[in-house]
Design a protein around this motif. Structure first.
Motif, PDB file in Angstrom:
ATOM      1  N   GLY A  27       1.163  -0.998   0.419  1.00  0.00           N
ATOM      2  CA  GLY A  27       0.581  -0.030   0.082  1.00  0.00           C
ATOM      3  C   GLY A  27       0.814   1.163  -0.174  1.00  0.00           C
ATOM      4  N   ALA A  28       2.077   1.539   0.864  1.00  0.00           N
ATOM      5  CA  ALA A  28       2.696   1.919   1.000  1.00  0.00           C
ATOM      6  C   ALA A  28       3.414   2.405  -0.423  1.00  0.00           C
ATOM      7  CB  ALA A  28       3.845   2.230   1.903  1.00  0.00           C
ATOM      8  N   MET A  29       3.773   1.620  -1.502  1.00  0.00           N
ATOM      9  CA  MET A  29       4.523   1.881  -2.567  1.00  0.00           C
ATOM     10  C   MET A  29       3.588   2.336  -3.502  1.00  0.00           C
ATOM     11  SD  MET A  29       7.299  -1.504  -2.734  1.00  0.00           S
ATOM     12  CE  MET A  29       6.185  -2.130  -2.370  1.00  0.00           C
ATOM     13  N   ILE A  30       2.551   1.542  -3.517  1.00  0.00           N
ATOM     14  CA  ILE A  30       0.940   1.780  -4.488  1.00  0.00           C
ATOM     15  C   ILE A  30       1.142   3.758  -4.064  1.00  0.00           C
ATOM     16  CG2 ILE A  30      -0.881   1.611  -5.048  1.00  0.00           C
ATOM     17  CD1 ILE A  30      -0.059  -1.240  -4.113  1.00  0.00           C
ATOM     18  N   VAL A  31       0.269   3.981  -2.609  1.00  0.00           N
ATOM     19  CA  VAL A  31       0.672   5.479  -2.657  1.00  0.00           C
ATOM     20  C   VAL A  31       1.775   6.972  -2.985  1.00  0.00           C
ATOM     21  CG1 VAL A  31      -0.157   7.211  -0.899  1.00  0.00           C
ATOM     22  CG2 VAL A  31      -1.424   4.971  -0.670  1.00  0.00           C
ATOM     23  N   SER A  32       2.464   5.752  -2.476  1.00  0.00           N
ATOM     24  CA  SER A  32       3.598   6.875  -3.099  1.00  0.00           C
ATOM     25  C   SER A  32       4.655   7.157  -4.415  1.00  0.00           C
ATOM     26  CB  SER A  32       5.342   6.738  -1.960  1.00  0.00           C
ATOM     27  OG  SER A  32       5.674   5.177  -2.324  1.00  0.00           O
ATOM     28  N   GLY A  33       3.685   5.785  -5.101  1.00  0.00           N
ATOM     29  CA  GLY A  33       3.783   6.343  -6.680  1.00  0.00           C
ATOM     30  C   GLY A  33       3.089   6.251  -7.600  1.00  0.00           C
ATOM     31  N   ALA A  34       1.835   6.940  -6.877  1.00  0.00           N
ATOM     32  CA  ALA A  34       0.737   7.856  -7.317  1.00  0.00           C
ATOM     33  C   ALA A  34       1.015   9.141  -6.967  1.00  0.00           C
ATOM     34  CB  ALA A  34      -0.850   7.227  -6.711  1.00  0.00           C
ATOM     35  N   LEU A  35       0.869   9.896  -5.944  1.00  0.00           N
ATOM     36  CA  LEU A  35       1.255  10.649  -6.120  1.00  0.00           C
ATOM     37  C   LEU A  35       2.887  11.806  -6.535  1.00  0.00           C
ATOM     38  CD1 LEU A  35       1.284  10.728  -1.744  1.00  0.00           C
ATOM     39  CD2 LEU A  35      -0.430  11.762  -3.068  1.00  0.00           C
ATOM     40  N   LEU A  36       3.740  10.919  -6.686  1.00  0.00           N
ATOM     41  CA  LEU A  36       4.917  11.574  -7.145  1.00  0.00           C
ATOM     42  C   LEU A  36       4.775  11.133  -8.982  1.00  0.00           C
ATOM     43  CD1 LEU A  36       7.622  10.243  -5.196  1.00  0.00           C
ATOM     44  CD2 LEU A  36       6.616  12.054  -5.344  1.00  0.00           C
ATOM     45  N   ALA A  37       3.611  10.079  -9.336  1.00  0.00           N
ATOM     46  CA  ALA A  37       3.484  10.151 -10.563  1.00  0.00           C
ATOM     47  C   ALA A  37       3.108  10.901 -11.706  1.00  0.00           C
ATOM     48  CB  ALA A  37       2.759   8.828 -11.287  1.00  0.00           C
ATOM     49  N   PRO A  38       2.709  12.109 -10.929  1.00  0.00           N
ATOM     50  CA  PRO A  38       2.390  13.667 -12.431  1.00  0.00           C
ATOM     51  C   PRO A  38       3.772  14.401 -12.070  1.00  0.00           C
ATOM     52  CG  PRO A  38       0.964  13.100 -10.642  1.00  0.00           C
ATOM     53  CD  PRO A  38       1.478  12.305  -9.720  1.00  0.00           C
ATOM     54  N   MET A  39       5.051  14.065 -10.914  1.00  0.00           N
ATOM     55  CA  MET A  39       6.299  15.052 -10.889  1.00  0.00           C
ATOM     56  C   MET A  39       6.691  13.940 -12.524  1.00  0.00           C
ATOM     57  SD  MET A  39       6.217  16.536  -7.696  1.00  0.00           S
ATOM     58  CE  MET A  39       7.326  16.094  -7.593  1.00  0.00           C
ATOM     59  N   VAL A  40       6.500  12.352 -12.502  1.00  0.00           N
ATOM     60  CA  VAL A  40       8.072  12.129 -13.488  1.00  0.00           C
ATOM     61  C   VAL A  40       7.155  11.783 -14.968  1.00  0.00           C
ATOM     62  CG1 VAL A  40       9.826  10.834 -12.126  1.00  0.00           C
ATOM     63  CG2 VAL A  40       7.717  10.320 -12.599  1.00  0.00           C
ATOM     64  N   LEU A  41       5.659  11.637 -15.342  1.00  0.00           N
ATOM     65  CA  LEU A  41       5.016  11.277 -16.156  1.00  0.00           C
ATOM     66  C   LEU A  41       4.057  12.708 -17.008  1.00  0.00           C
ATOM     67  CD1 LEU A  41       4.543   8.030 -15.240  1.00  0.00           C
ATOM     68  CD2 LEU A  41       5.614   8.484 -16.607  1.00  0.00           C
ATOM     69  N   PRO A  42       3.866  13.157 -17.561  1.00  0.00           N
ATOM     70  CA  PRO A  42       3.109  14.024 -17.879  1.00  0.00           C
ATOM     71  C   PRO A  42       1.706  13.583 -18.467  1.00  0.00           C
ATOM     72  CG  PRO A  42       4.411  12.977 -20.375  1.00  0.00           C
ATOM     73  CD  PRO A  42       4.859  12.407 -18.858  1.00  0.00           C
ATOM     74  N   ILE A  43       1.320  13.325 -17.236  1.00  0.00           N
ATOM     75  CA  ILE A  43      -0.562  12.758 -16.835  1.00  0.00           C
ATOM     76  C   ILE A  43      -0.989  14.526 -16.756  1.00  0.00           C
ATOM     77  CG2 ILE A  43       0.006  10.146 -17.136  1.00  0.00           C
ATOM     78  CD1 ILE A  43       0.256  11.337 -13.934  1.00  0.00           C
ATOM     79  N   LEU A  44      -0.456  15.205 -16.094  1.00  0.00           N
ATOM     80  CA  LEU A  44      -0.803  16.120 -16.398  1.00  0.00           C
ATOM     81  C   LEU A  44      -1.239  17.780 -17.324  1.00  0.00           C
ATOM     82  CD1 LEU A  44      -1.125  16.607 -12.264  1.00  0.00           C
ATOM     83  CD2 LEU A  44      -2.933  16.208 -13.597  1.00  0.00           C
ATOM     84  N   PRO A  45      -2.332  18.569 -17.192  1.00  0.00           N
ATOM     85  CA  PRO A  45      -1.749  19.340 -18.437  1.00  0.00           C
ATOM     86  C   PRO A  45      -0.262  20.332 -17.481  1.00  0.00           C
ATOM     87  CG  PRO A  45      -4.182  19.610 -17.832  1.00  0.00           C
ATOM     88  CD  PRO A  45      -2.918  18.347 -17.125  1.00  0.00           C
ATOM     89  N   PRO A  46      -0.003  21.455 -17.791  1.00  0.00           N
ATOM     90  CA  PRO A  46       1.011  22.019 -17.068  1.00  0.00           C
ATOM     91  C   PRO A  46       0.797  22.878 -16.037  1.00  0.00           C
ATOM     92  CG  PRO A  46       1.244  22.239 -18.953  1.00  0.00           C
ATOM     93  CD  PRO A  46       0.305  21.862 -19.926  1.00  0.00           C
ATOM     94  N   GLU A  47      -0.524  23.349 -16.941  1.00  0.00           N
ATOM     95  CA  GLU A  47      -1.539  24.683 -15.181  1.00  0.00           C
ATOM     96  C   GLU A  47      -1.884  23.545 -14.024  1.00  0.00           C
ATOM     97  OE1 GLU A  47      -3.922  23.685 -17.794  1.00  0.00           O
ATOM     98  OE2 GLU A  47      -2.587  24.353 -17.817  1.00  0.00           O
ATOM     99  N   LYS A  48      -1.777  22.056 -13.896  1.00  0.00           N
ATOM    100  CA  LYS A  48      -2.879  21.404 -12.787  1.00  0.00           C
ATOM    101  C   LYS A  48      -1.219  21.077 -12.102  1.00  0.00           C
ATOM    102  CE  LYS A  48      -7.517  20.596 -14.503  1.00  0.00           C
ATOM    103  NZ  LYS A  48      -8.216  19.119 -15.072  1.00  0.00           N
ATOM    104  N   LEU A  49      -0.408  20.465 -12.770  1.00  0.00           N
ATOM    105  CA  LEU A  49       1.232  20.431 -12.407  1.00  0.00           C
ATOM    106  C   LEU A  49       1.453  21.222 -11.776  1.00  0.00           C
ATOM    107  CD1 LEU A  49       3.013  17.716 -12.502  1.00  0.00           C
ATOM    108  CD2 LEU A  49       4.105  18.774 -14.232  1.00  0.00           C
ATOM    109  N   VAL A  50       1.749  22.770 -11.755  1.00  0.00           N
ATOM    110  CA  VAL A  50       1.924  23.064 -10.835  1.00  0.00           C
ATOM    111  C   VAL A  50       1.507  23.335  -9.289  1.00  0.00           C
ATOM    112  CG1 VAL A  50       2.966  25.684 -10.651  1.00  0.00           C
ATOM    113  CG2 VAL A  50       3.058  24.677 -13.541  1.00  0.00           C
ATOM    114  N   ALA A  51      -0.071  23.398 -10.043  1.00  0.00           N
ATOM    115  CA  ALA A  51      -0.508  23.573  -9.290  1.00  0.00           C
ATOM    116  C   ALA A  51      -0.346  22.019  -7.941  1.00  0.00           C
ATOM    117  CB  ALA A  51      -2.394  23.765  -9.354  1.00  0.00           C
ATOM    118  N   TYR A  52      -0.593  21.014  -8.956  1.00  0.00           N
ATOM    119  CA  TYR A  52      -0.276  19.762  -7.739  1.00  0.00           C
ATOM    120  C   TYR A  52       1.270  20.014  -7.135  1.00  0.00           C
ATOM    121  CZ  TYR A  52       0.473  14.762  -7.098  1.00  0.00           C
ATOM    122  OH  TYR A  52       0.532  13.514  -6.145  1.00  0.00           O
ATOM    123  N   MET A  53       2.232  20.971  -8.168  1.00  0.00           N
ATOM    124  CA  MET A  53       2.917  20.065  -7.312  1.00  0.00           C
ATOM    125  C   MET A  53       3.454  21.506  -5.686  1.00  0.00           C
ATOM    126  SD  MET A  53       5.994  20.420 -10.429  1.00  0.00           S
ATOM    127  CE  MET A  53       7.570  20.392  -8.662  1.00  0.00           C
TER     128      MET A  53
END
Length: 110
Positions: A27-53
Motif C-alpha cells: 500500500g505504501a508503494m502504491i500510494v507513493s507511486g501515485a503521488l509522485l507519478a505526475p512529477m515524472v510522467l506527463p499526465i497532467l496539463p502544465p497549469e494543473k501540474l504546477v498547482a499539484y506541486m
C-alpha cells in the motif's frame, strides 16, 4: 548478484515473520507511486501540474542554473519548439536561393 541475494534474504524474512507488513508495504508503494507519478510522467496539463506541486509542497528540481520556471525543466523544454521552428523556417525562406544551398542551421537546448 548482491541485489538478487538481498532480495532472497528479504523475501525469506517476510515469508517467515512479517506477513502482516506485506499489505502495508504494498500500500505504501502504491500510494507513493501515485503521488509522485505526475512529477515524472506527463499526465497532467502544465497549469494543473504546477498547482499539484504547490499542493504537495514540492518544488521543481533545479537541473539548470538559469531555469526559473514553475514547471520542472524536463516538462518546460517541451514548449516553444513550434515557434522556434517557424521563425527559422521564415528566415530560411527569405534567403536568396544561392544562400539557401549553403546555409547550415545549428540547434541546441540551453
Amino acid at each position: 548478484m548482491l541485489f538478487a541475494a538481498a532480495g532472497v534474504a528479504v523475501q525469506r524474512v517476510f515469508a517467515a515473520r512479517l506477513q502482516l507488513l506485506k499489505p502495508l508495504l504494498l500500500g505504501a508503494m502504491i500510494v507513493s507511486g501515485a503521488l509522485l507519478a505526475p512529477m515524472v510522467l506527463p499526465i497532467l496539463p502544465p497549469e494543473k501540474l504546477v498547482a499539484y506541486m504547490r499542493a504537495i509542497h514540492m518544488e521543481p528540481p533545479r537541473t539548470e542554473t538559469s531555469h526559473t520556471a514553475a514547471l520542472p525543466q524536463v516538462f518546460a523544454d517541451q514548449f516553444g519548439w513550434e515557434q522556434m521552428v517557424g521563425s527559422v523556417a521564415h528566415i530560411y525562406r527569405h534567403l536568396k536561393p544561392e544562400d539557401q544551398k549553403r546555409v547550415a542551421i545549428f540547434c541546441q537546448t540551453m
